[in-house]
Design an enzyme around this catalytic site. Structure first.
Site, PDB file in Angstrom:
ATOM      1  N   GLU A 264       0.844  -1.201   0.000  1.00 44.43           N
ATOM      2  CA  GLU A 264       0.000   0.000   0.000  1.00 44.43           C
ATOM      3  C   GLU A 264       0.875   1.245   0.000  1.00 44.43           C
ATOM      4  O   GLU A 264       1.848   1.287   0.770  1.00 44.43           O
ATOM      5  CB  GLU A 264      -0.926  -0.019   1.214  1.00 44.43           C
ATOM      6  CG  GLU A 264      -1.923  -1.191   1.134  1.00 44.43           C
ATOM      7  CD  GLU A 264      -2.929  -1.216   2.288  1.00 44.43           C
ATOM      8  OE1 GLU A 264      -2.863  -0.332   3.164  1.00 44.43           O
ATOM      9  OE2 GLU A 264      -3.767  -2.112   2.294  1.00 44.43           O
ATOM     10  N   HIS A 283      -7.820   1.608   1.561  1.00 47.02           N
ATOM     11  CA  HIS A 283      -7.612   1.394   3.011  1.00 47.02           C
ATOM     12  C   HIS A 283      -8.230   2.534   3.837  1.00 47.02           C
ATOM     13  O   HIS A 283      -7.534   3.213   4.586  1.00 47.02           O
ATOM     14  CB  HIS A 283      -6.111   1.254   3.329  1.00 47.02           C
ATOM     15  CG  HIS A 283      -5.881   0.611   4.675  1.00 47.02           C
ATOM     16  ND1 HIS A 283      -4.795  -0.148   4.979  1.00 47.02           N
ATOM     17  CD2 HIS A 283      -6.629   0.630   5.823  1.00 47.02           C
ATOM     18  CE1 HIS A 283      -4.865  -0.571   6.224  1.00 47.02           C
ATOM     19  NE2 HIS A 283      -5.978  -0.111   6.768  1.00 47.02           N
TER      20      HIS A 283
HETATM   21  N1  LIG Z   1      -9.356  -1.363   6.749  1.00 44.85           N
HETATM   22  C1  LIG Z   1      -9.273  -0.647   7.838  1.00 44.85           C
HETATM   23  O1  LIG Z   1      -9.313   0.595   7.806  1.00 44.85           O
HETATM   24  C2  LIG Z   1      -9.139  -1.340   9.175  1.00 44.85           C
HETATM   25  C3  LIG Z   1      -9.494  -0.648  10.349  1.00 44.85           C
HETATM   26  C4  LIG Z   1      -9.443  -1.333  11.570  1.00 44.85           C
HETATM   27  C5  LIG Z   1      -9.002  -2.648  11.620  1.00 44.85           C
HETATM   28  N2  LIG Z   1      -8.633  -3.277  10.470  1.00 44.85           N
HETATM   29  C6  LIG Z   1      -8.139  -4.667  10.515  1.00 44.85           C
HETATM   30  O2  LIG Z   1      -9.182  -5.482  11.020  1.00 44.85           O
HETATM   31  C7  LIG Z   1      -8.633  -6.389  11.962  1.00 44.85           C
HETATM   32  C8  LIG Z   1      -9.706  -6.769  12.968  1.00 44.85           C
HETATM   33  O3  LIG Z   1     -10.033  -5.634  13.759  1.00 44.85           O
HETATM   34  P1  LIG Z   1     -10.819  -5.834  15.142  1.00 44.85           P
HETATM   35  O4  LIG Z   1     -10.959  -4.481  15.735  1.00 44.85           O
HETATM   36  O5  LIG Z   1     -12.013  -6.682  14.940  1.00 44.85           O
HETATM   37  O6  LIG Z   1      -9.723  -6.672  15.959  1.00 44.85           O
HETATM   38  P2  LIG Z   1      -9.994  -7.673  17.162  1.00 44.85           P
HETATM   39  O7  LIG Z   1      -8.678  -7.934  17.791  1.00 44.85           O
HETATM   40  O8  LIG Z   1     -11.119  -7.173  17.993  1.00 44.85           O
HETATM   41  O9  LIG Z   1     -10.502  -9.005  16.439  1.00 44.85           O
HETATM   42  C9  LIG Z   1      -9.679  -9.856  15.691  1.00 44.85           C
HETATM   43  C10 LIG Z   1     -10.280 -11.253  15.794  1.00 44.85           C
HETATM   44  O10 LIG Z   1      -9.552 -12.102  14.908  1.00 44.85           O
HETATM   45  C11 LIG Z   1      -9.406 -13.355  15.547  1.00 44.85           C
HETATM   46  N3  LIG Z   1      -8.316 -14.136  14.973  1.00 44.85           N
HETATM   47  C12 LIG Z   1      -6.978 -14.119  15.301  1.00 44.85           C
HETATM   48  N4  LIG Z   1      -6.323 -15.045  14.571  1.00 44.85           N
HETATM   49  C13 LIG Z   1      -7.262 -15.629  13.774  1.00 44.85           C
HETATM   50  C14 LIG Z   1      -7.195 -16.659  12.807  1.00 44.85           C
HETATM   51  N5  LIG Z   1      -6.045 -17.296  12.530  1.00 44.85           N
HETATM   52  N6  LIG Z   1      -8.325 -17.018  12.167  1.00 44.85           N
HETATM   53  C15 LIG Z   1      -9.511 -16.405  12.444  1.00 44.85           C
HETATM   54  N7  LIG Z   1      -9.639 -15.438  13.376  1.00 44.85           N
HETATM   55  C16 LIG Z   1      -8.518 -15.040  14.023  1.00 44.85           C
HETATM   56  C17 LIG Z   1      -9.153 -12.987  17.017  1.00 44.85           C
HETATM   57  O11 LIG Z   1      -9.435 -14.095  17.861  1.00 44.85           O
HETATM   58  C18 LIG Z   1     -10.143 -11.845  17.207  1.00 44.85           C
HETATM   59  O12 LIG Z   1     -11.394 -12.304  17.666  1.00 44.85           O
HETATM   60  C19 LIG Z   1      -7.442  -5.625  12.582  1.00 44.85           C
HETATM   61  O13 LIG Z   1      -6.464  -6.495  13.105  1.00 44.85           O
HETATM   62  C20 LIG Z   1      -6.936  -4.823  11.424  1.00 44.85           C
HETATM   63  O14 LIG Z   1      -5.920  -5.546  10.742  1.00 44.85           O
HETATM   64  C21 LIG Z   1      -8.689  -2.657   9.264  1.00 44.85           C
END
Ligand SMILES: NC(=O)c1ccc[n+]([C@@H]2O[C@H](COP(=O)([O-])OP(=O)(O)OC[C@H]3O[C@@H](n4cnc5c(N)ncnc54)[C@H](O)[C@@H]3O)[C@@H](O)[C@H]2O)c1
Length: 331
Positions: A264, A283
């Site tokens: 990115e 993003h």
């Molecule tokens: N596009 C964007 O602007 C943006 C913004 C915020 C977050 N995100 C991404 O979204 C992700 C999730 O955010 P969130 O706030 O829900 O985080 P979070 O930590 O609340 O949830 C992540 C979930 O993924 C699960 N997990 C971990 N390893 C896994 C696997 N191997 N298989 C399946 N599930 C698994 C965890 O147990 C957890 O429940 C972040 O880590 C980030 O990378 C992207």
């Protein structure tokens, strides 16, 4: 004089800035175009005690060059731009602004699903060029489509709630989620392959880790229904971009909604940009005014809690082991 903060972006939302000004923090901003060399020089010169980290990489050399550093607080969720291992070794807590942007990301995932199912982009383009593409236009509803969520954390759960409102049956794969956190009506599936094969729409919401990097590759796309839609608002490297491209071009899946990419900004000539069955954004799933305010305040509060030794939400602490290192060092 307050503590010295590095904010790795050109600005921070007003409510968070007010908090920092209230404690007379010394602020240095390193915008998104700061080079690694410039960042390293800043770290050496300013002796930061706290870093509010947004998008640019804060890596082992930056941590090593910051002897006064006591906390790295992510302005967002997903710490793959921070060298967490290097921070842990130094006993520096790394904090996530948990949940601050979950609703915005979940709404964006729905937006991508609707844009794909209603063929929004093609219709809008046609309208702008004088067209009226109504004859023969048939779209689909979300209601009744099975949604498969990979990662049932804050975003996954927010998405489940919206999707249920649309009348979508929701299933999820998450090997680590506590049973108590699985929302009512969401079916937890133990096998990722089963979820992929059974879903009409698959949406990724897990973090980028050593385990999830490349988790969705050619083998996984092959399990999806040919009518399936694939949505990624998590992190680009969780999916194999070349395998996704092949699946889309070969009709192995029907479409994709993408907010994140392997590199990115994604290169201008990335063929995923203009496939007819792809809707993409740069993003920005979490980039709403509401999320920016919440995330900025949470990131600053998390940093201040560590600096001041006051309570914080333990779910925000990424590297619990760092606390043990700190205690050892203090003895
Ligand atoms: N596009 C964007 O602007 C943006 C913004 C915020 C977050 N995100 C991404 O979204 C992700 C999730 O955010 P969130 O706030 O829900 O985080 P979070 O930590 O609340 O949830 C992540 C979930 O993924 C699960 N997990 C971990 N390893 C896994 C696997 N191997 N298989 C399946 N599930 C698994 C965890 O147990 C957890 O429940 C972040 O880590 C980030 O990378 C992207």
């Amino acid at each position: 004089m307050g503590a010295s903060f590095l904010i790795t972006d050109s600005g921070i939302a007003a409510p968070a800035l007010a908090l920092l000004e209230g404690r007379q923090a010394r602020l240095t901003f390193a915008g998104p175009h700061t080079t690694p060399t410039e960042l390293l020089a800043l770290c050496k010169r300013e002796r930061f005690e706290a870093v509010i980290s947004r998008t640019i990489r804060f890596w082992a050399e930056d941590i090593a060059a910051s002897p006064a550093l006591r906390v790295i607080s992510k302005h967002g969720v997903g710490v793959d731009n921070i060298d967490v291992d290097a921070a842990t070794k130094r006993g520096i807590p790394v904090m996530n602004a948990m949940g601050g942007n979950a609703q915005s990301v979940a709404e964006h995932a729905i937006l991508l699903m609707l844009a794909l199912t209603r063929k929004l982009i093609a219709l809008d383009r046609s309208m702008r060029t004088g067209g009226w593409a109504r004859p023969g236009h048939i779209a689909g509803e979300l209601k009744g489509k099975k949604l498969g969520i990979v990662g049932l954390g804050n975003v996954g759960r927010a998405l489940a709630a919206i999707a249920q409102g649309f009348g979508m049956p929701v299933a999820a794969y998450d090997p680590y989620v506590a049973t108590a956190l699985v929302p009512m009506g969401v079916r937890l599936v133990k096998d990722l392959d089963v979820l992929l094969a059974d879903s009409d729409i698959v949406s990724l919401h897990c973090p980028l880790t050593g385990e999830t990097r490349g988790m969705i590759g050619a083998g996984q796309f092959a399990r999806l229904k040919p009518t399936a839609l694939f949505v990624n608002t998590a992190r680009g490297p969780v999916m194999d971009e070349a395998a996704l491209l092949a699946a889309l071009k070969g009709g192995r899946i029907a479409g994709a909604g993408l907010d994140v990419f392997t590199d990115e900004p994604t290169p201008k000539d990335n063929p995923l940009r203009d496939l007819p069955n792809v809707v993409s954004t740069p993003h920005i799933a979490g980039s709403t005014r509401e999320a920016m305010d919440r995330v900025a305040v949470r990131a600053v509060e998390n940093a201040c809690a560590i600096l001041d030794g006051t309570p914080y939400d333990p779910a925000c602490l990424v590297n619990r082991e760092a606390l043990g290192r700190r205690r050892e060092a203090a003895r």
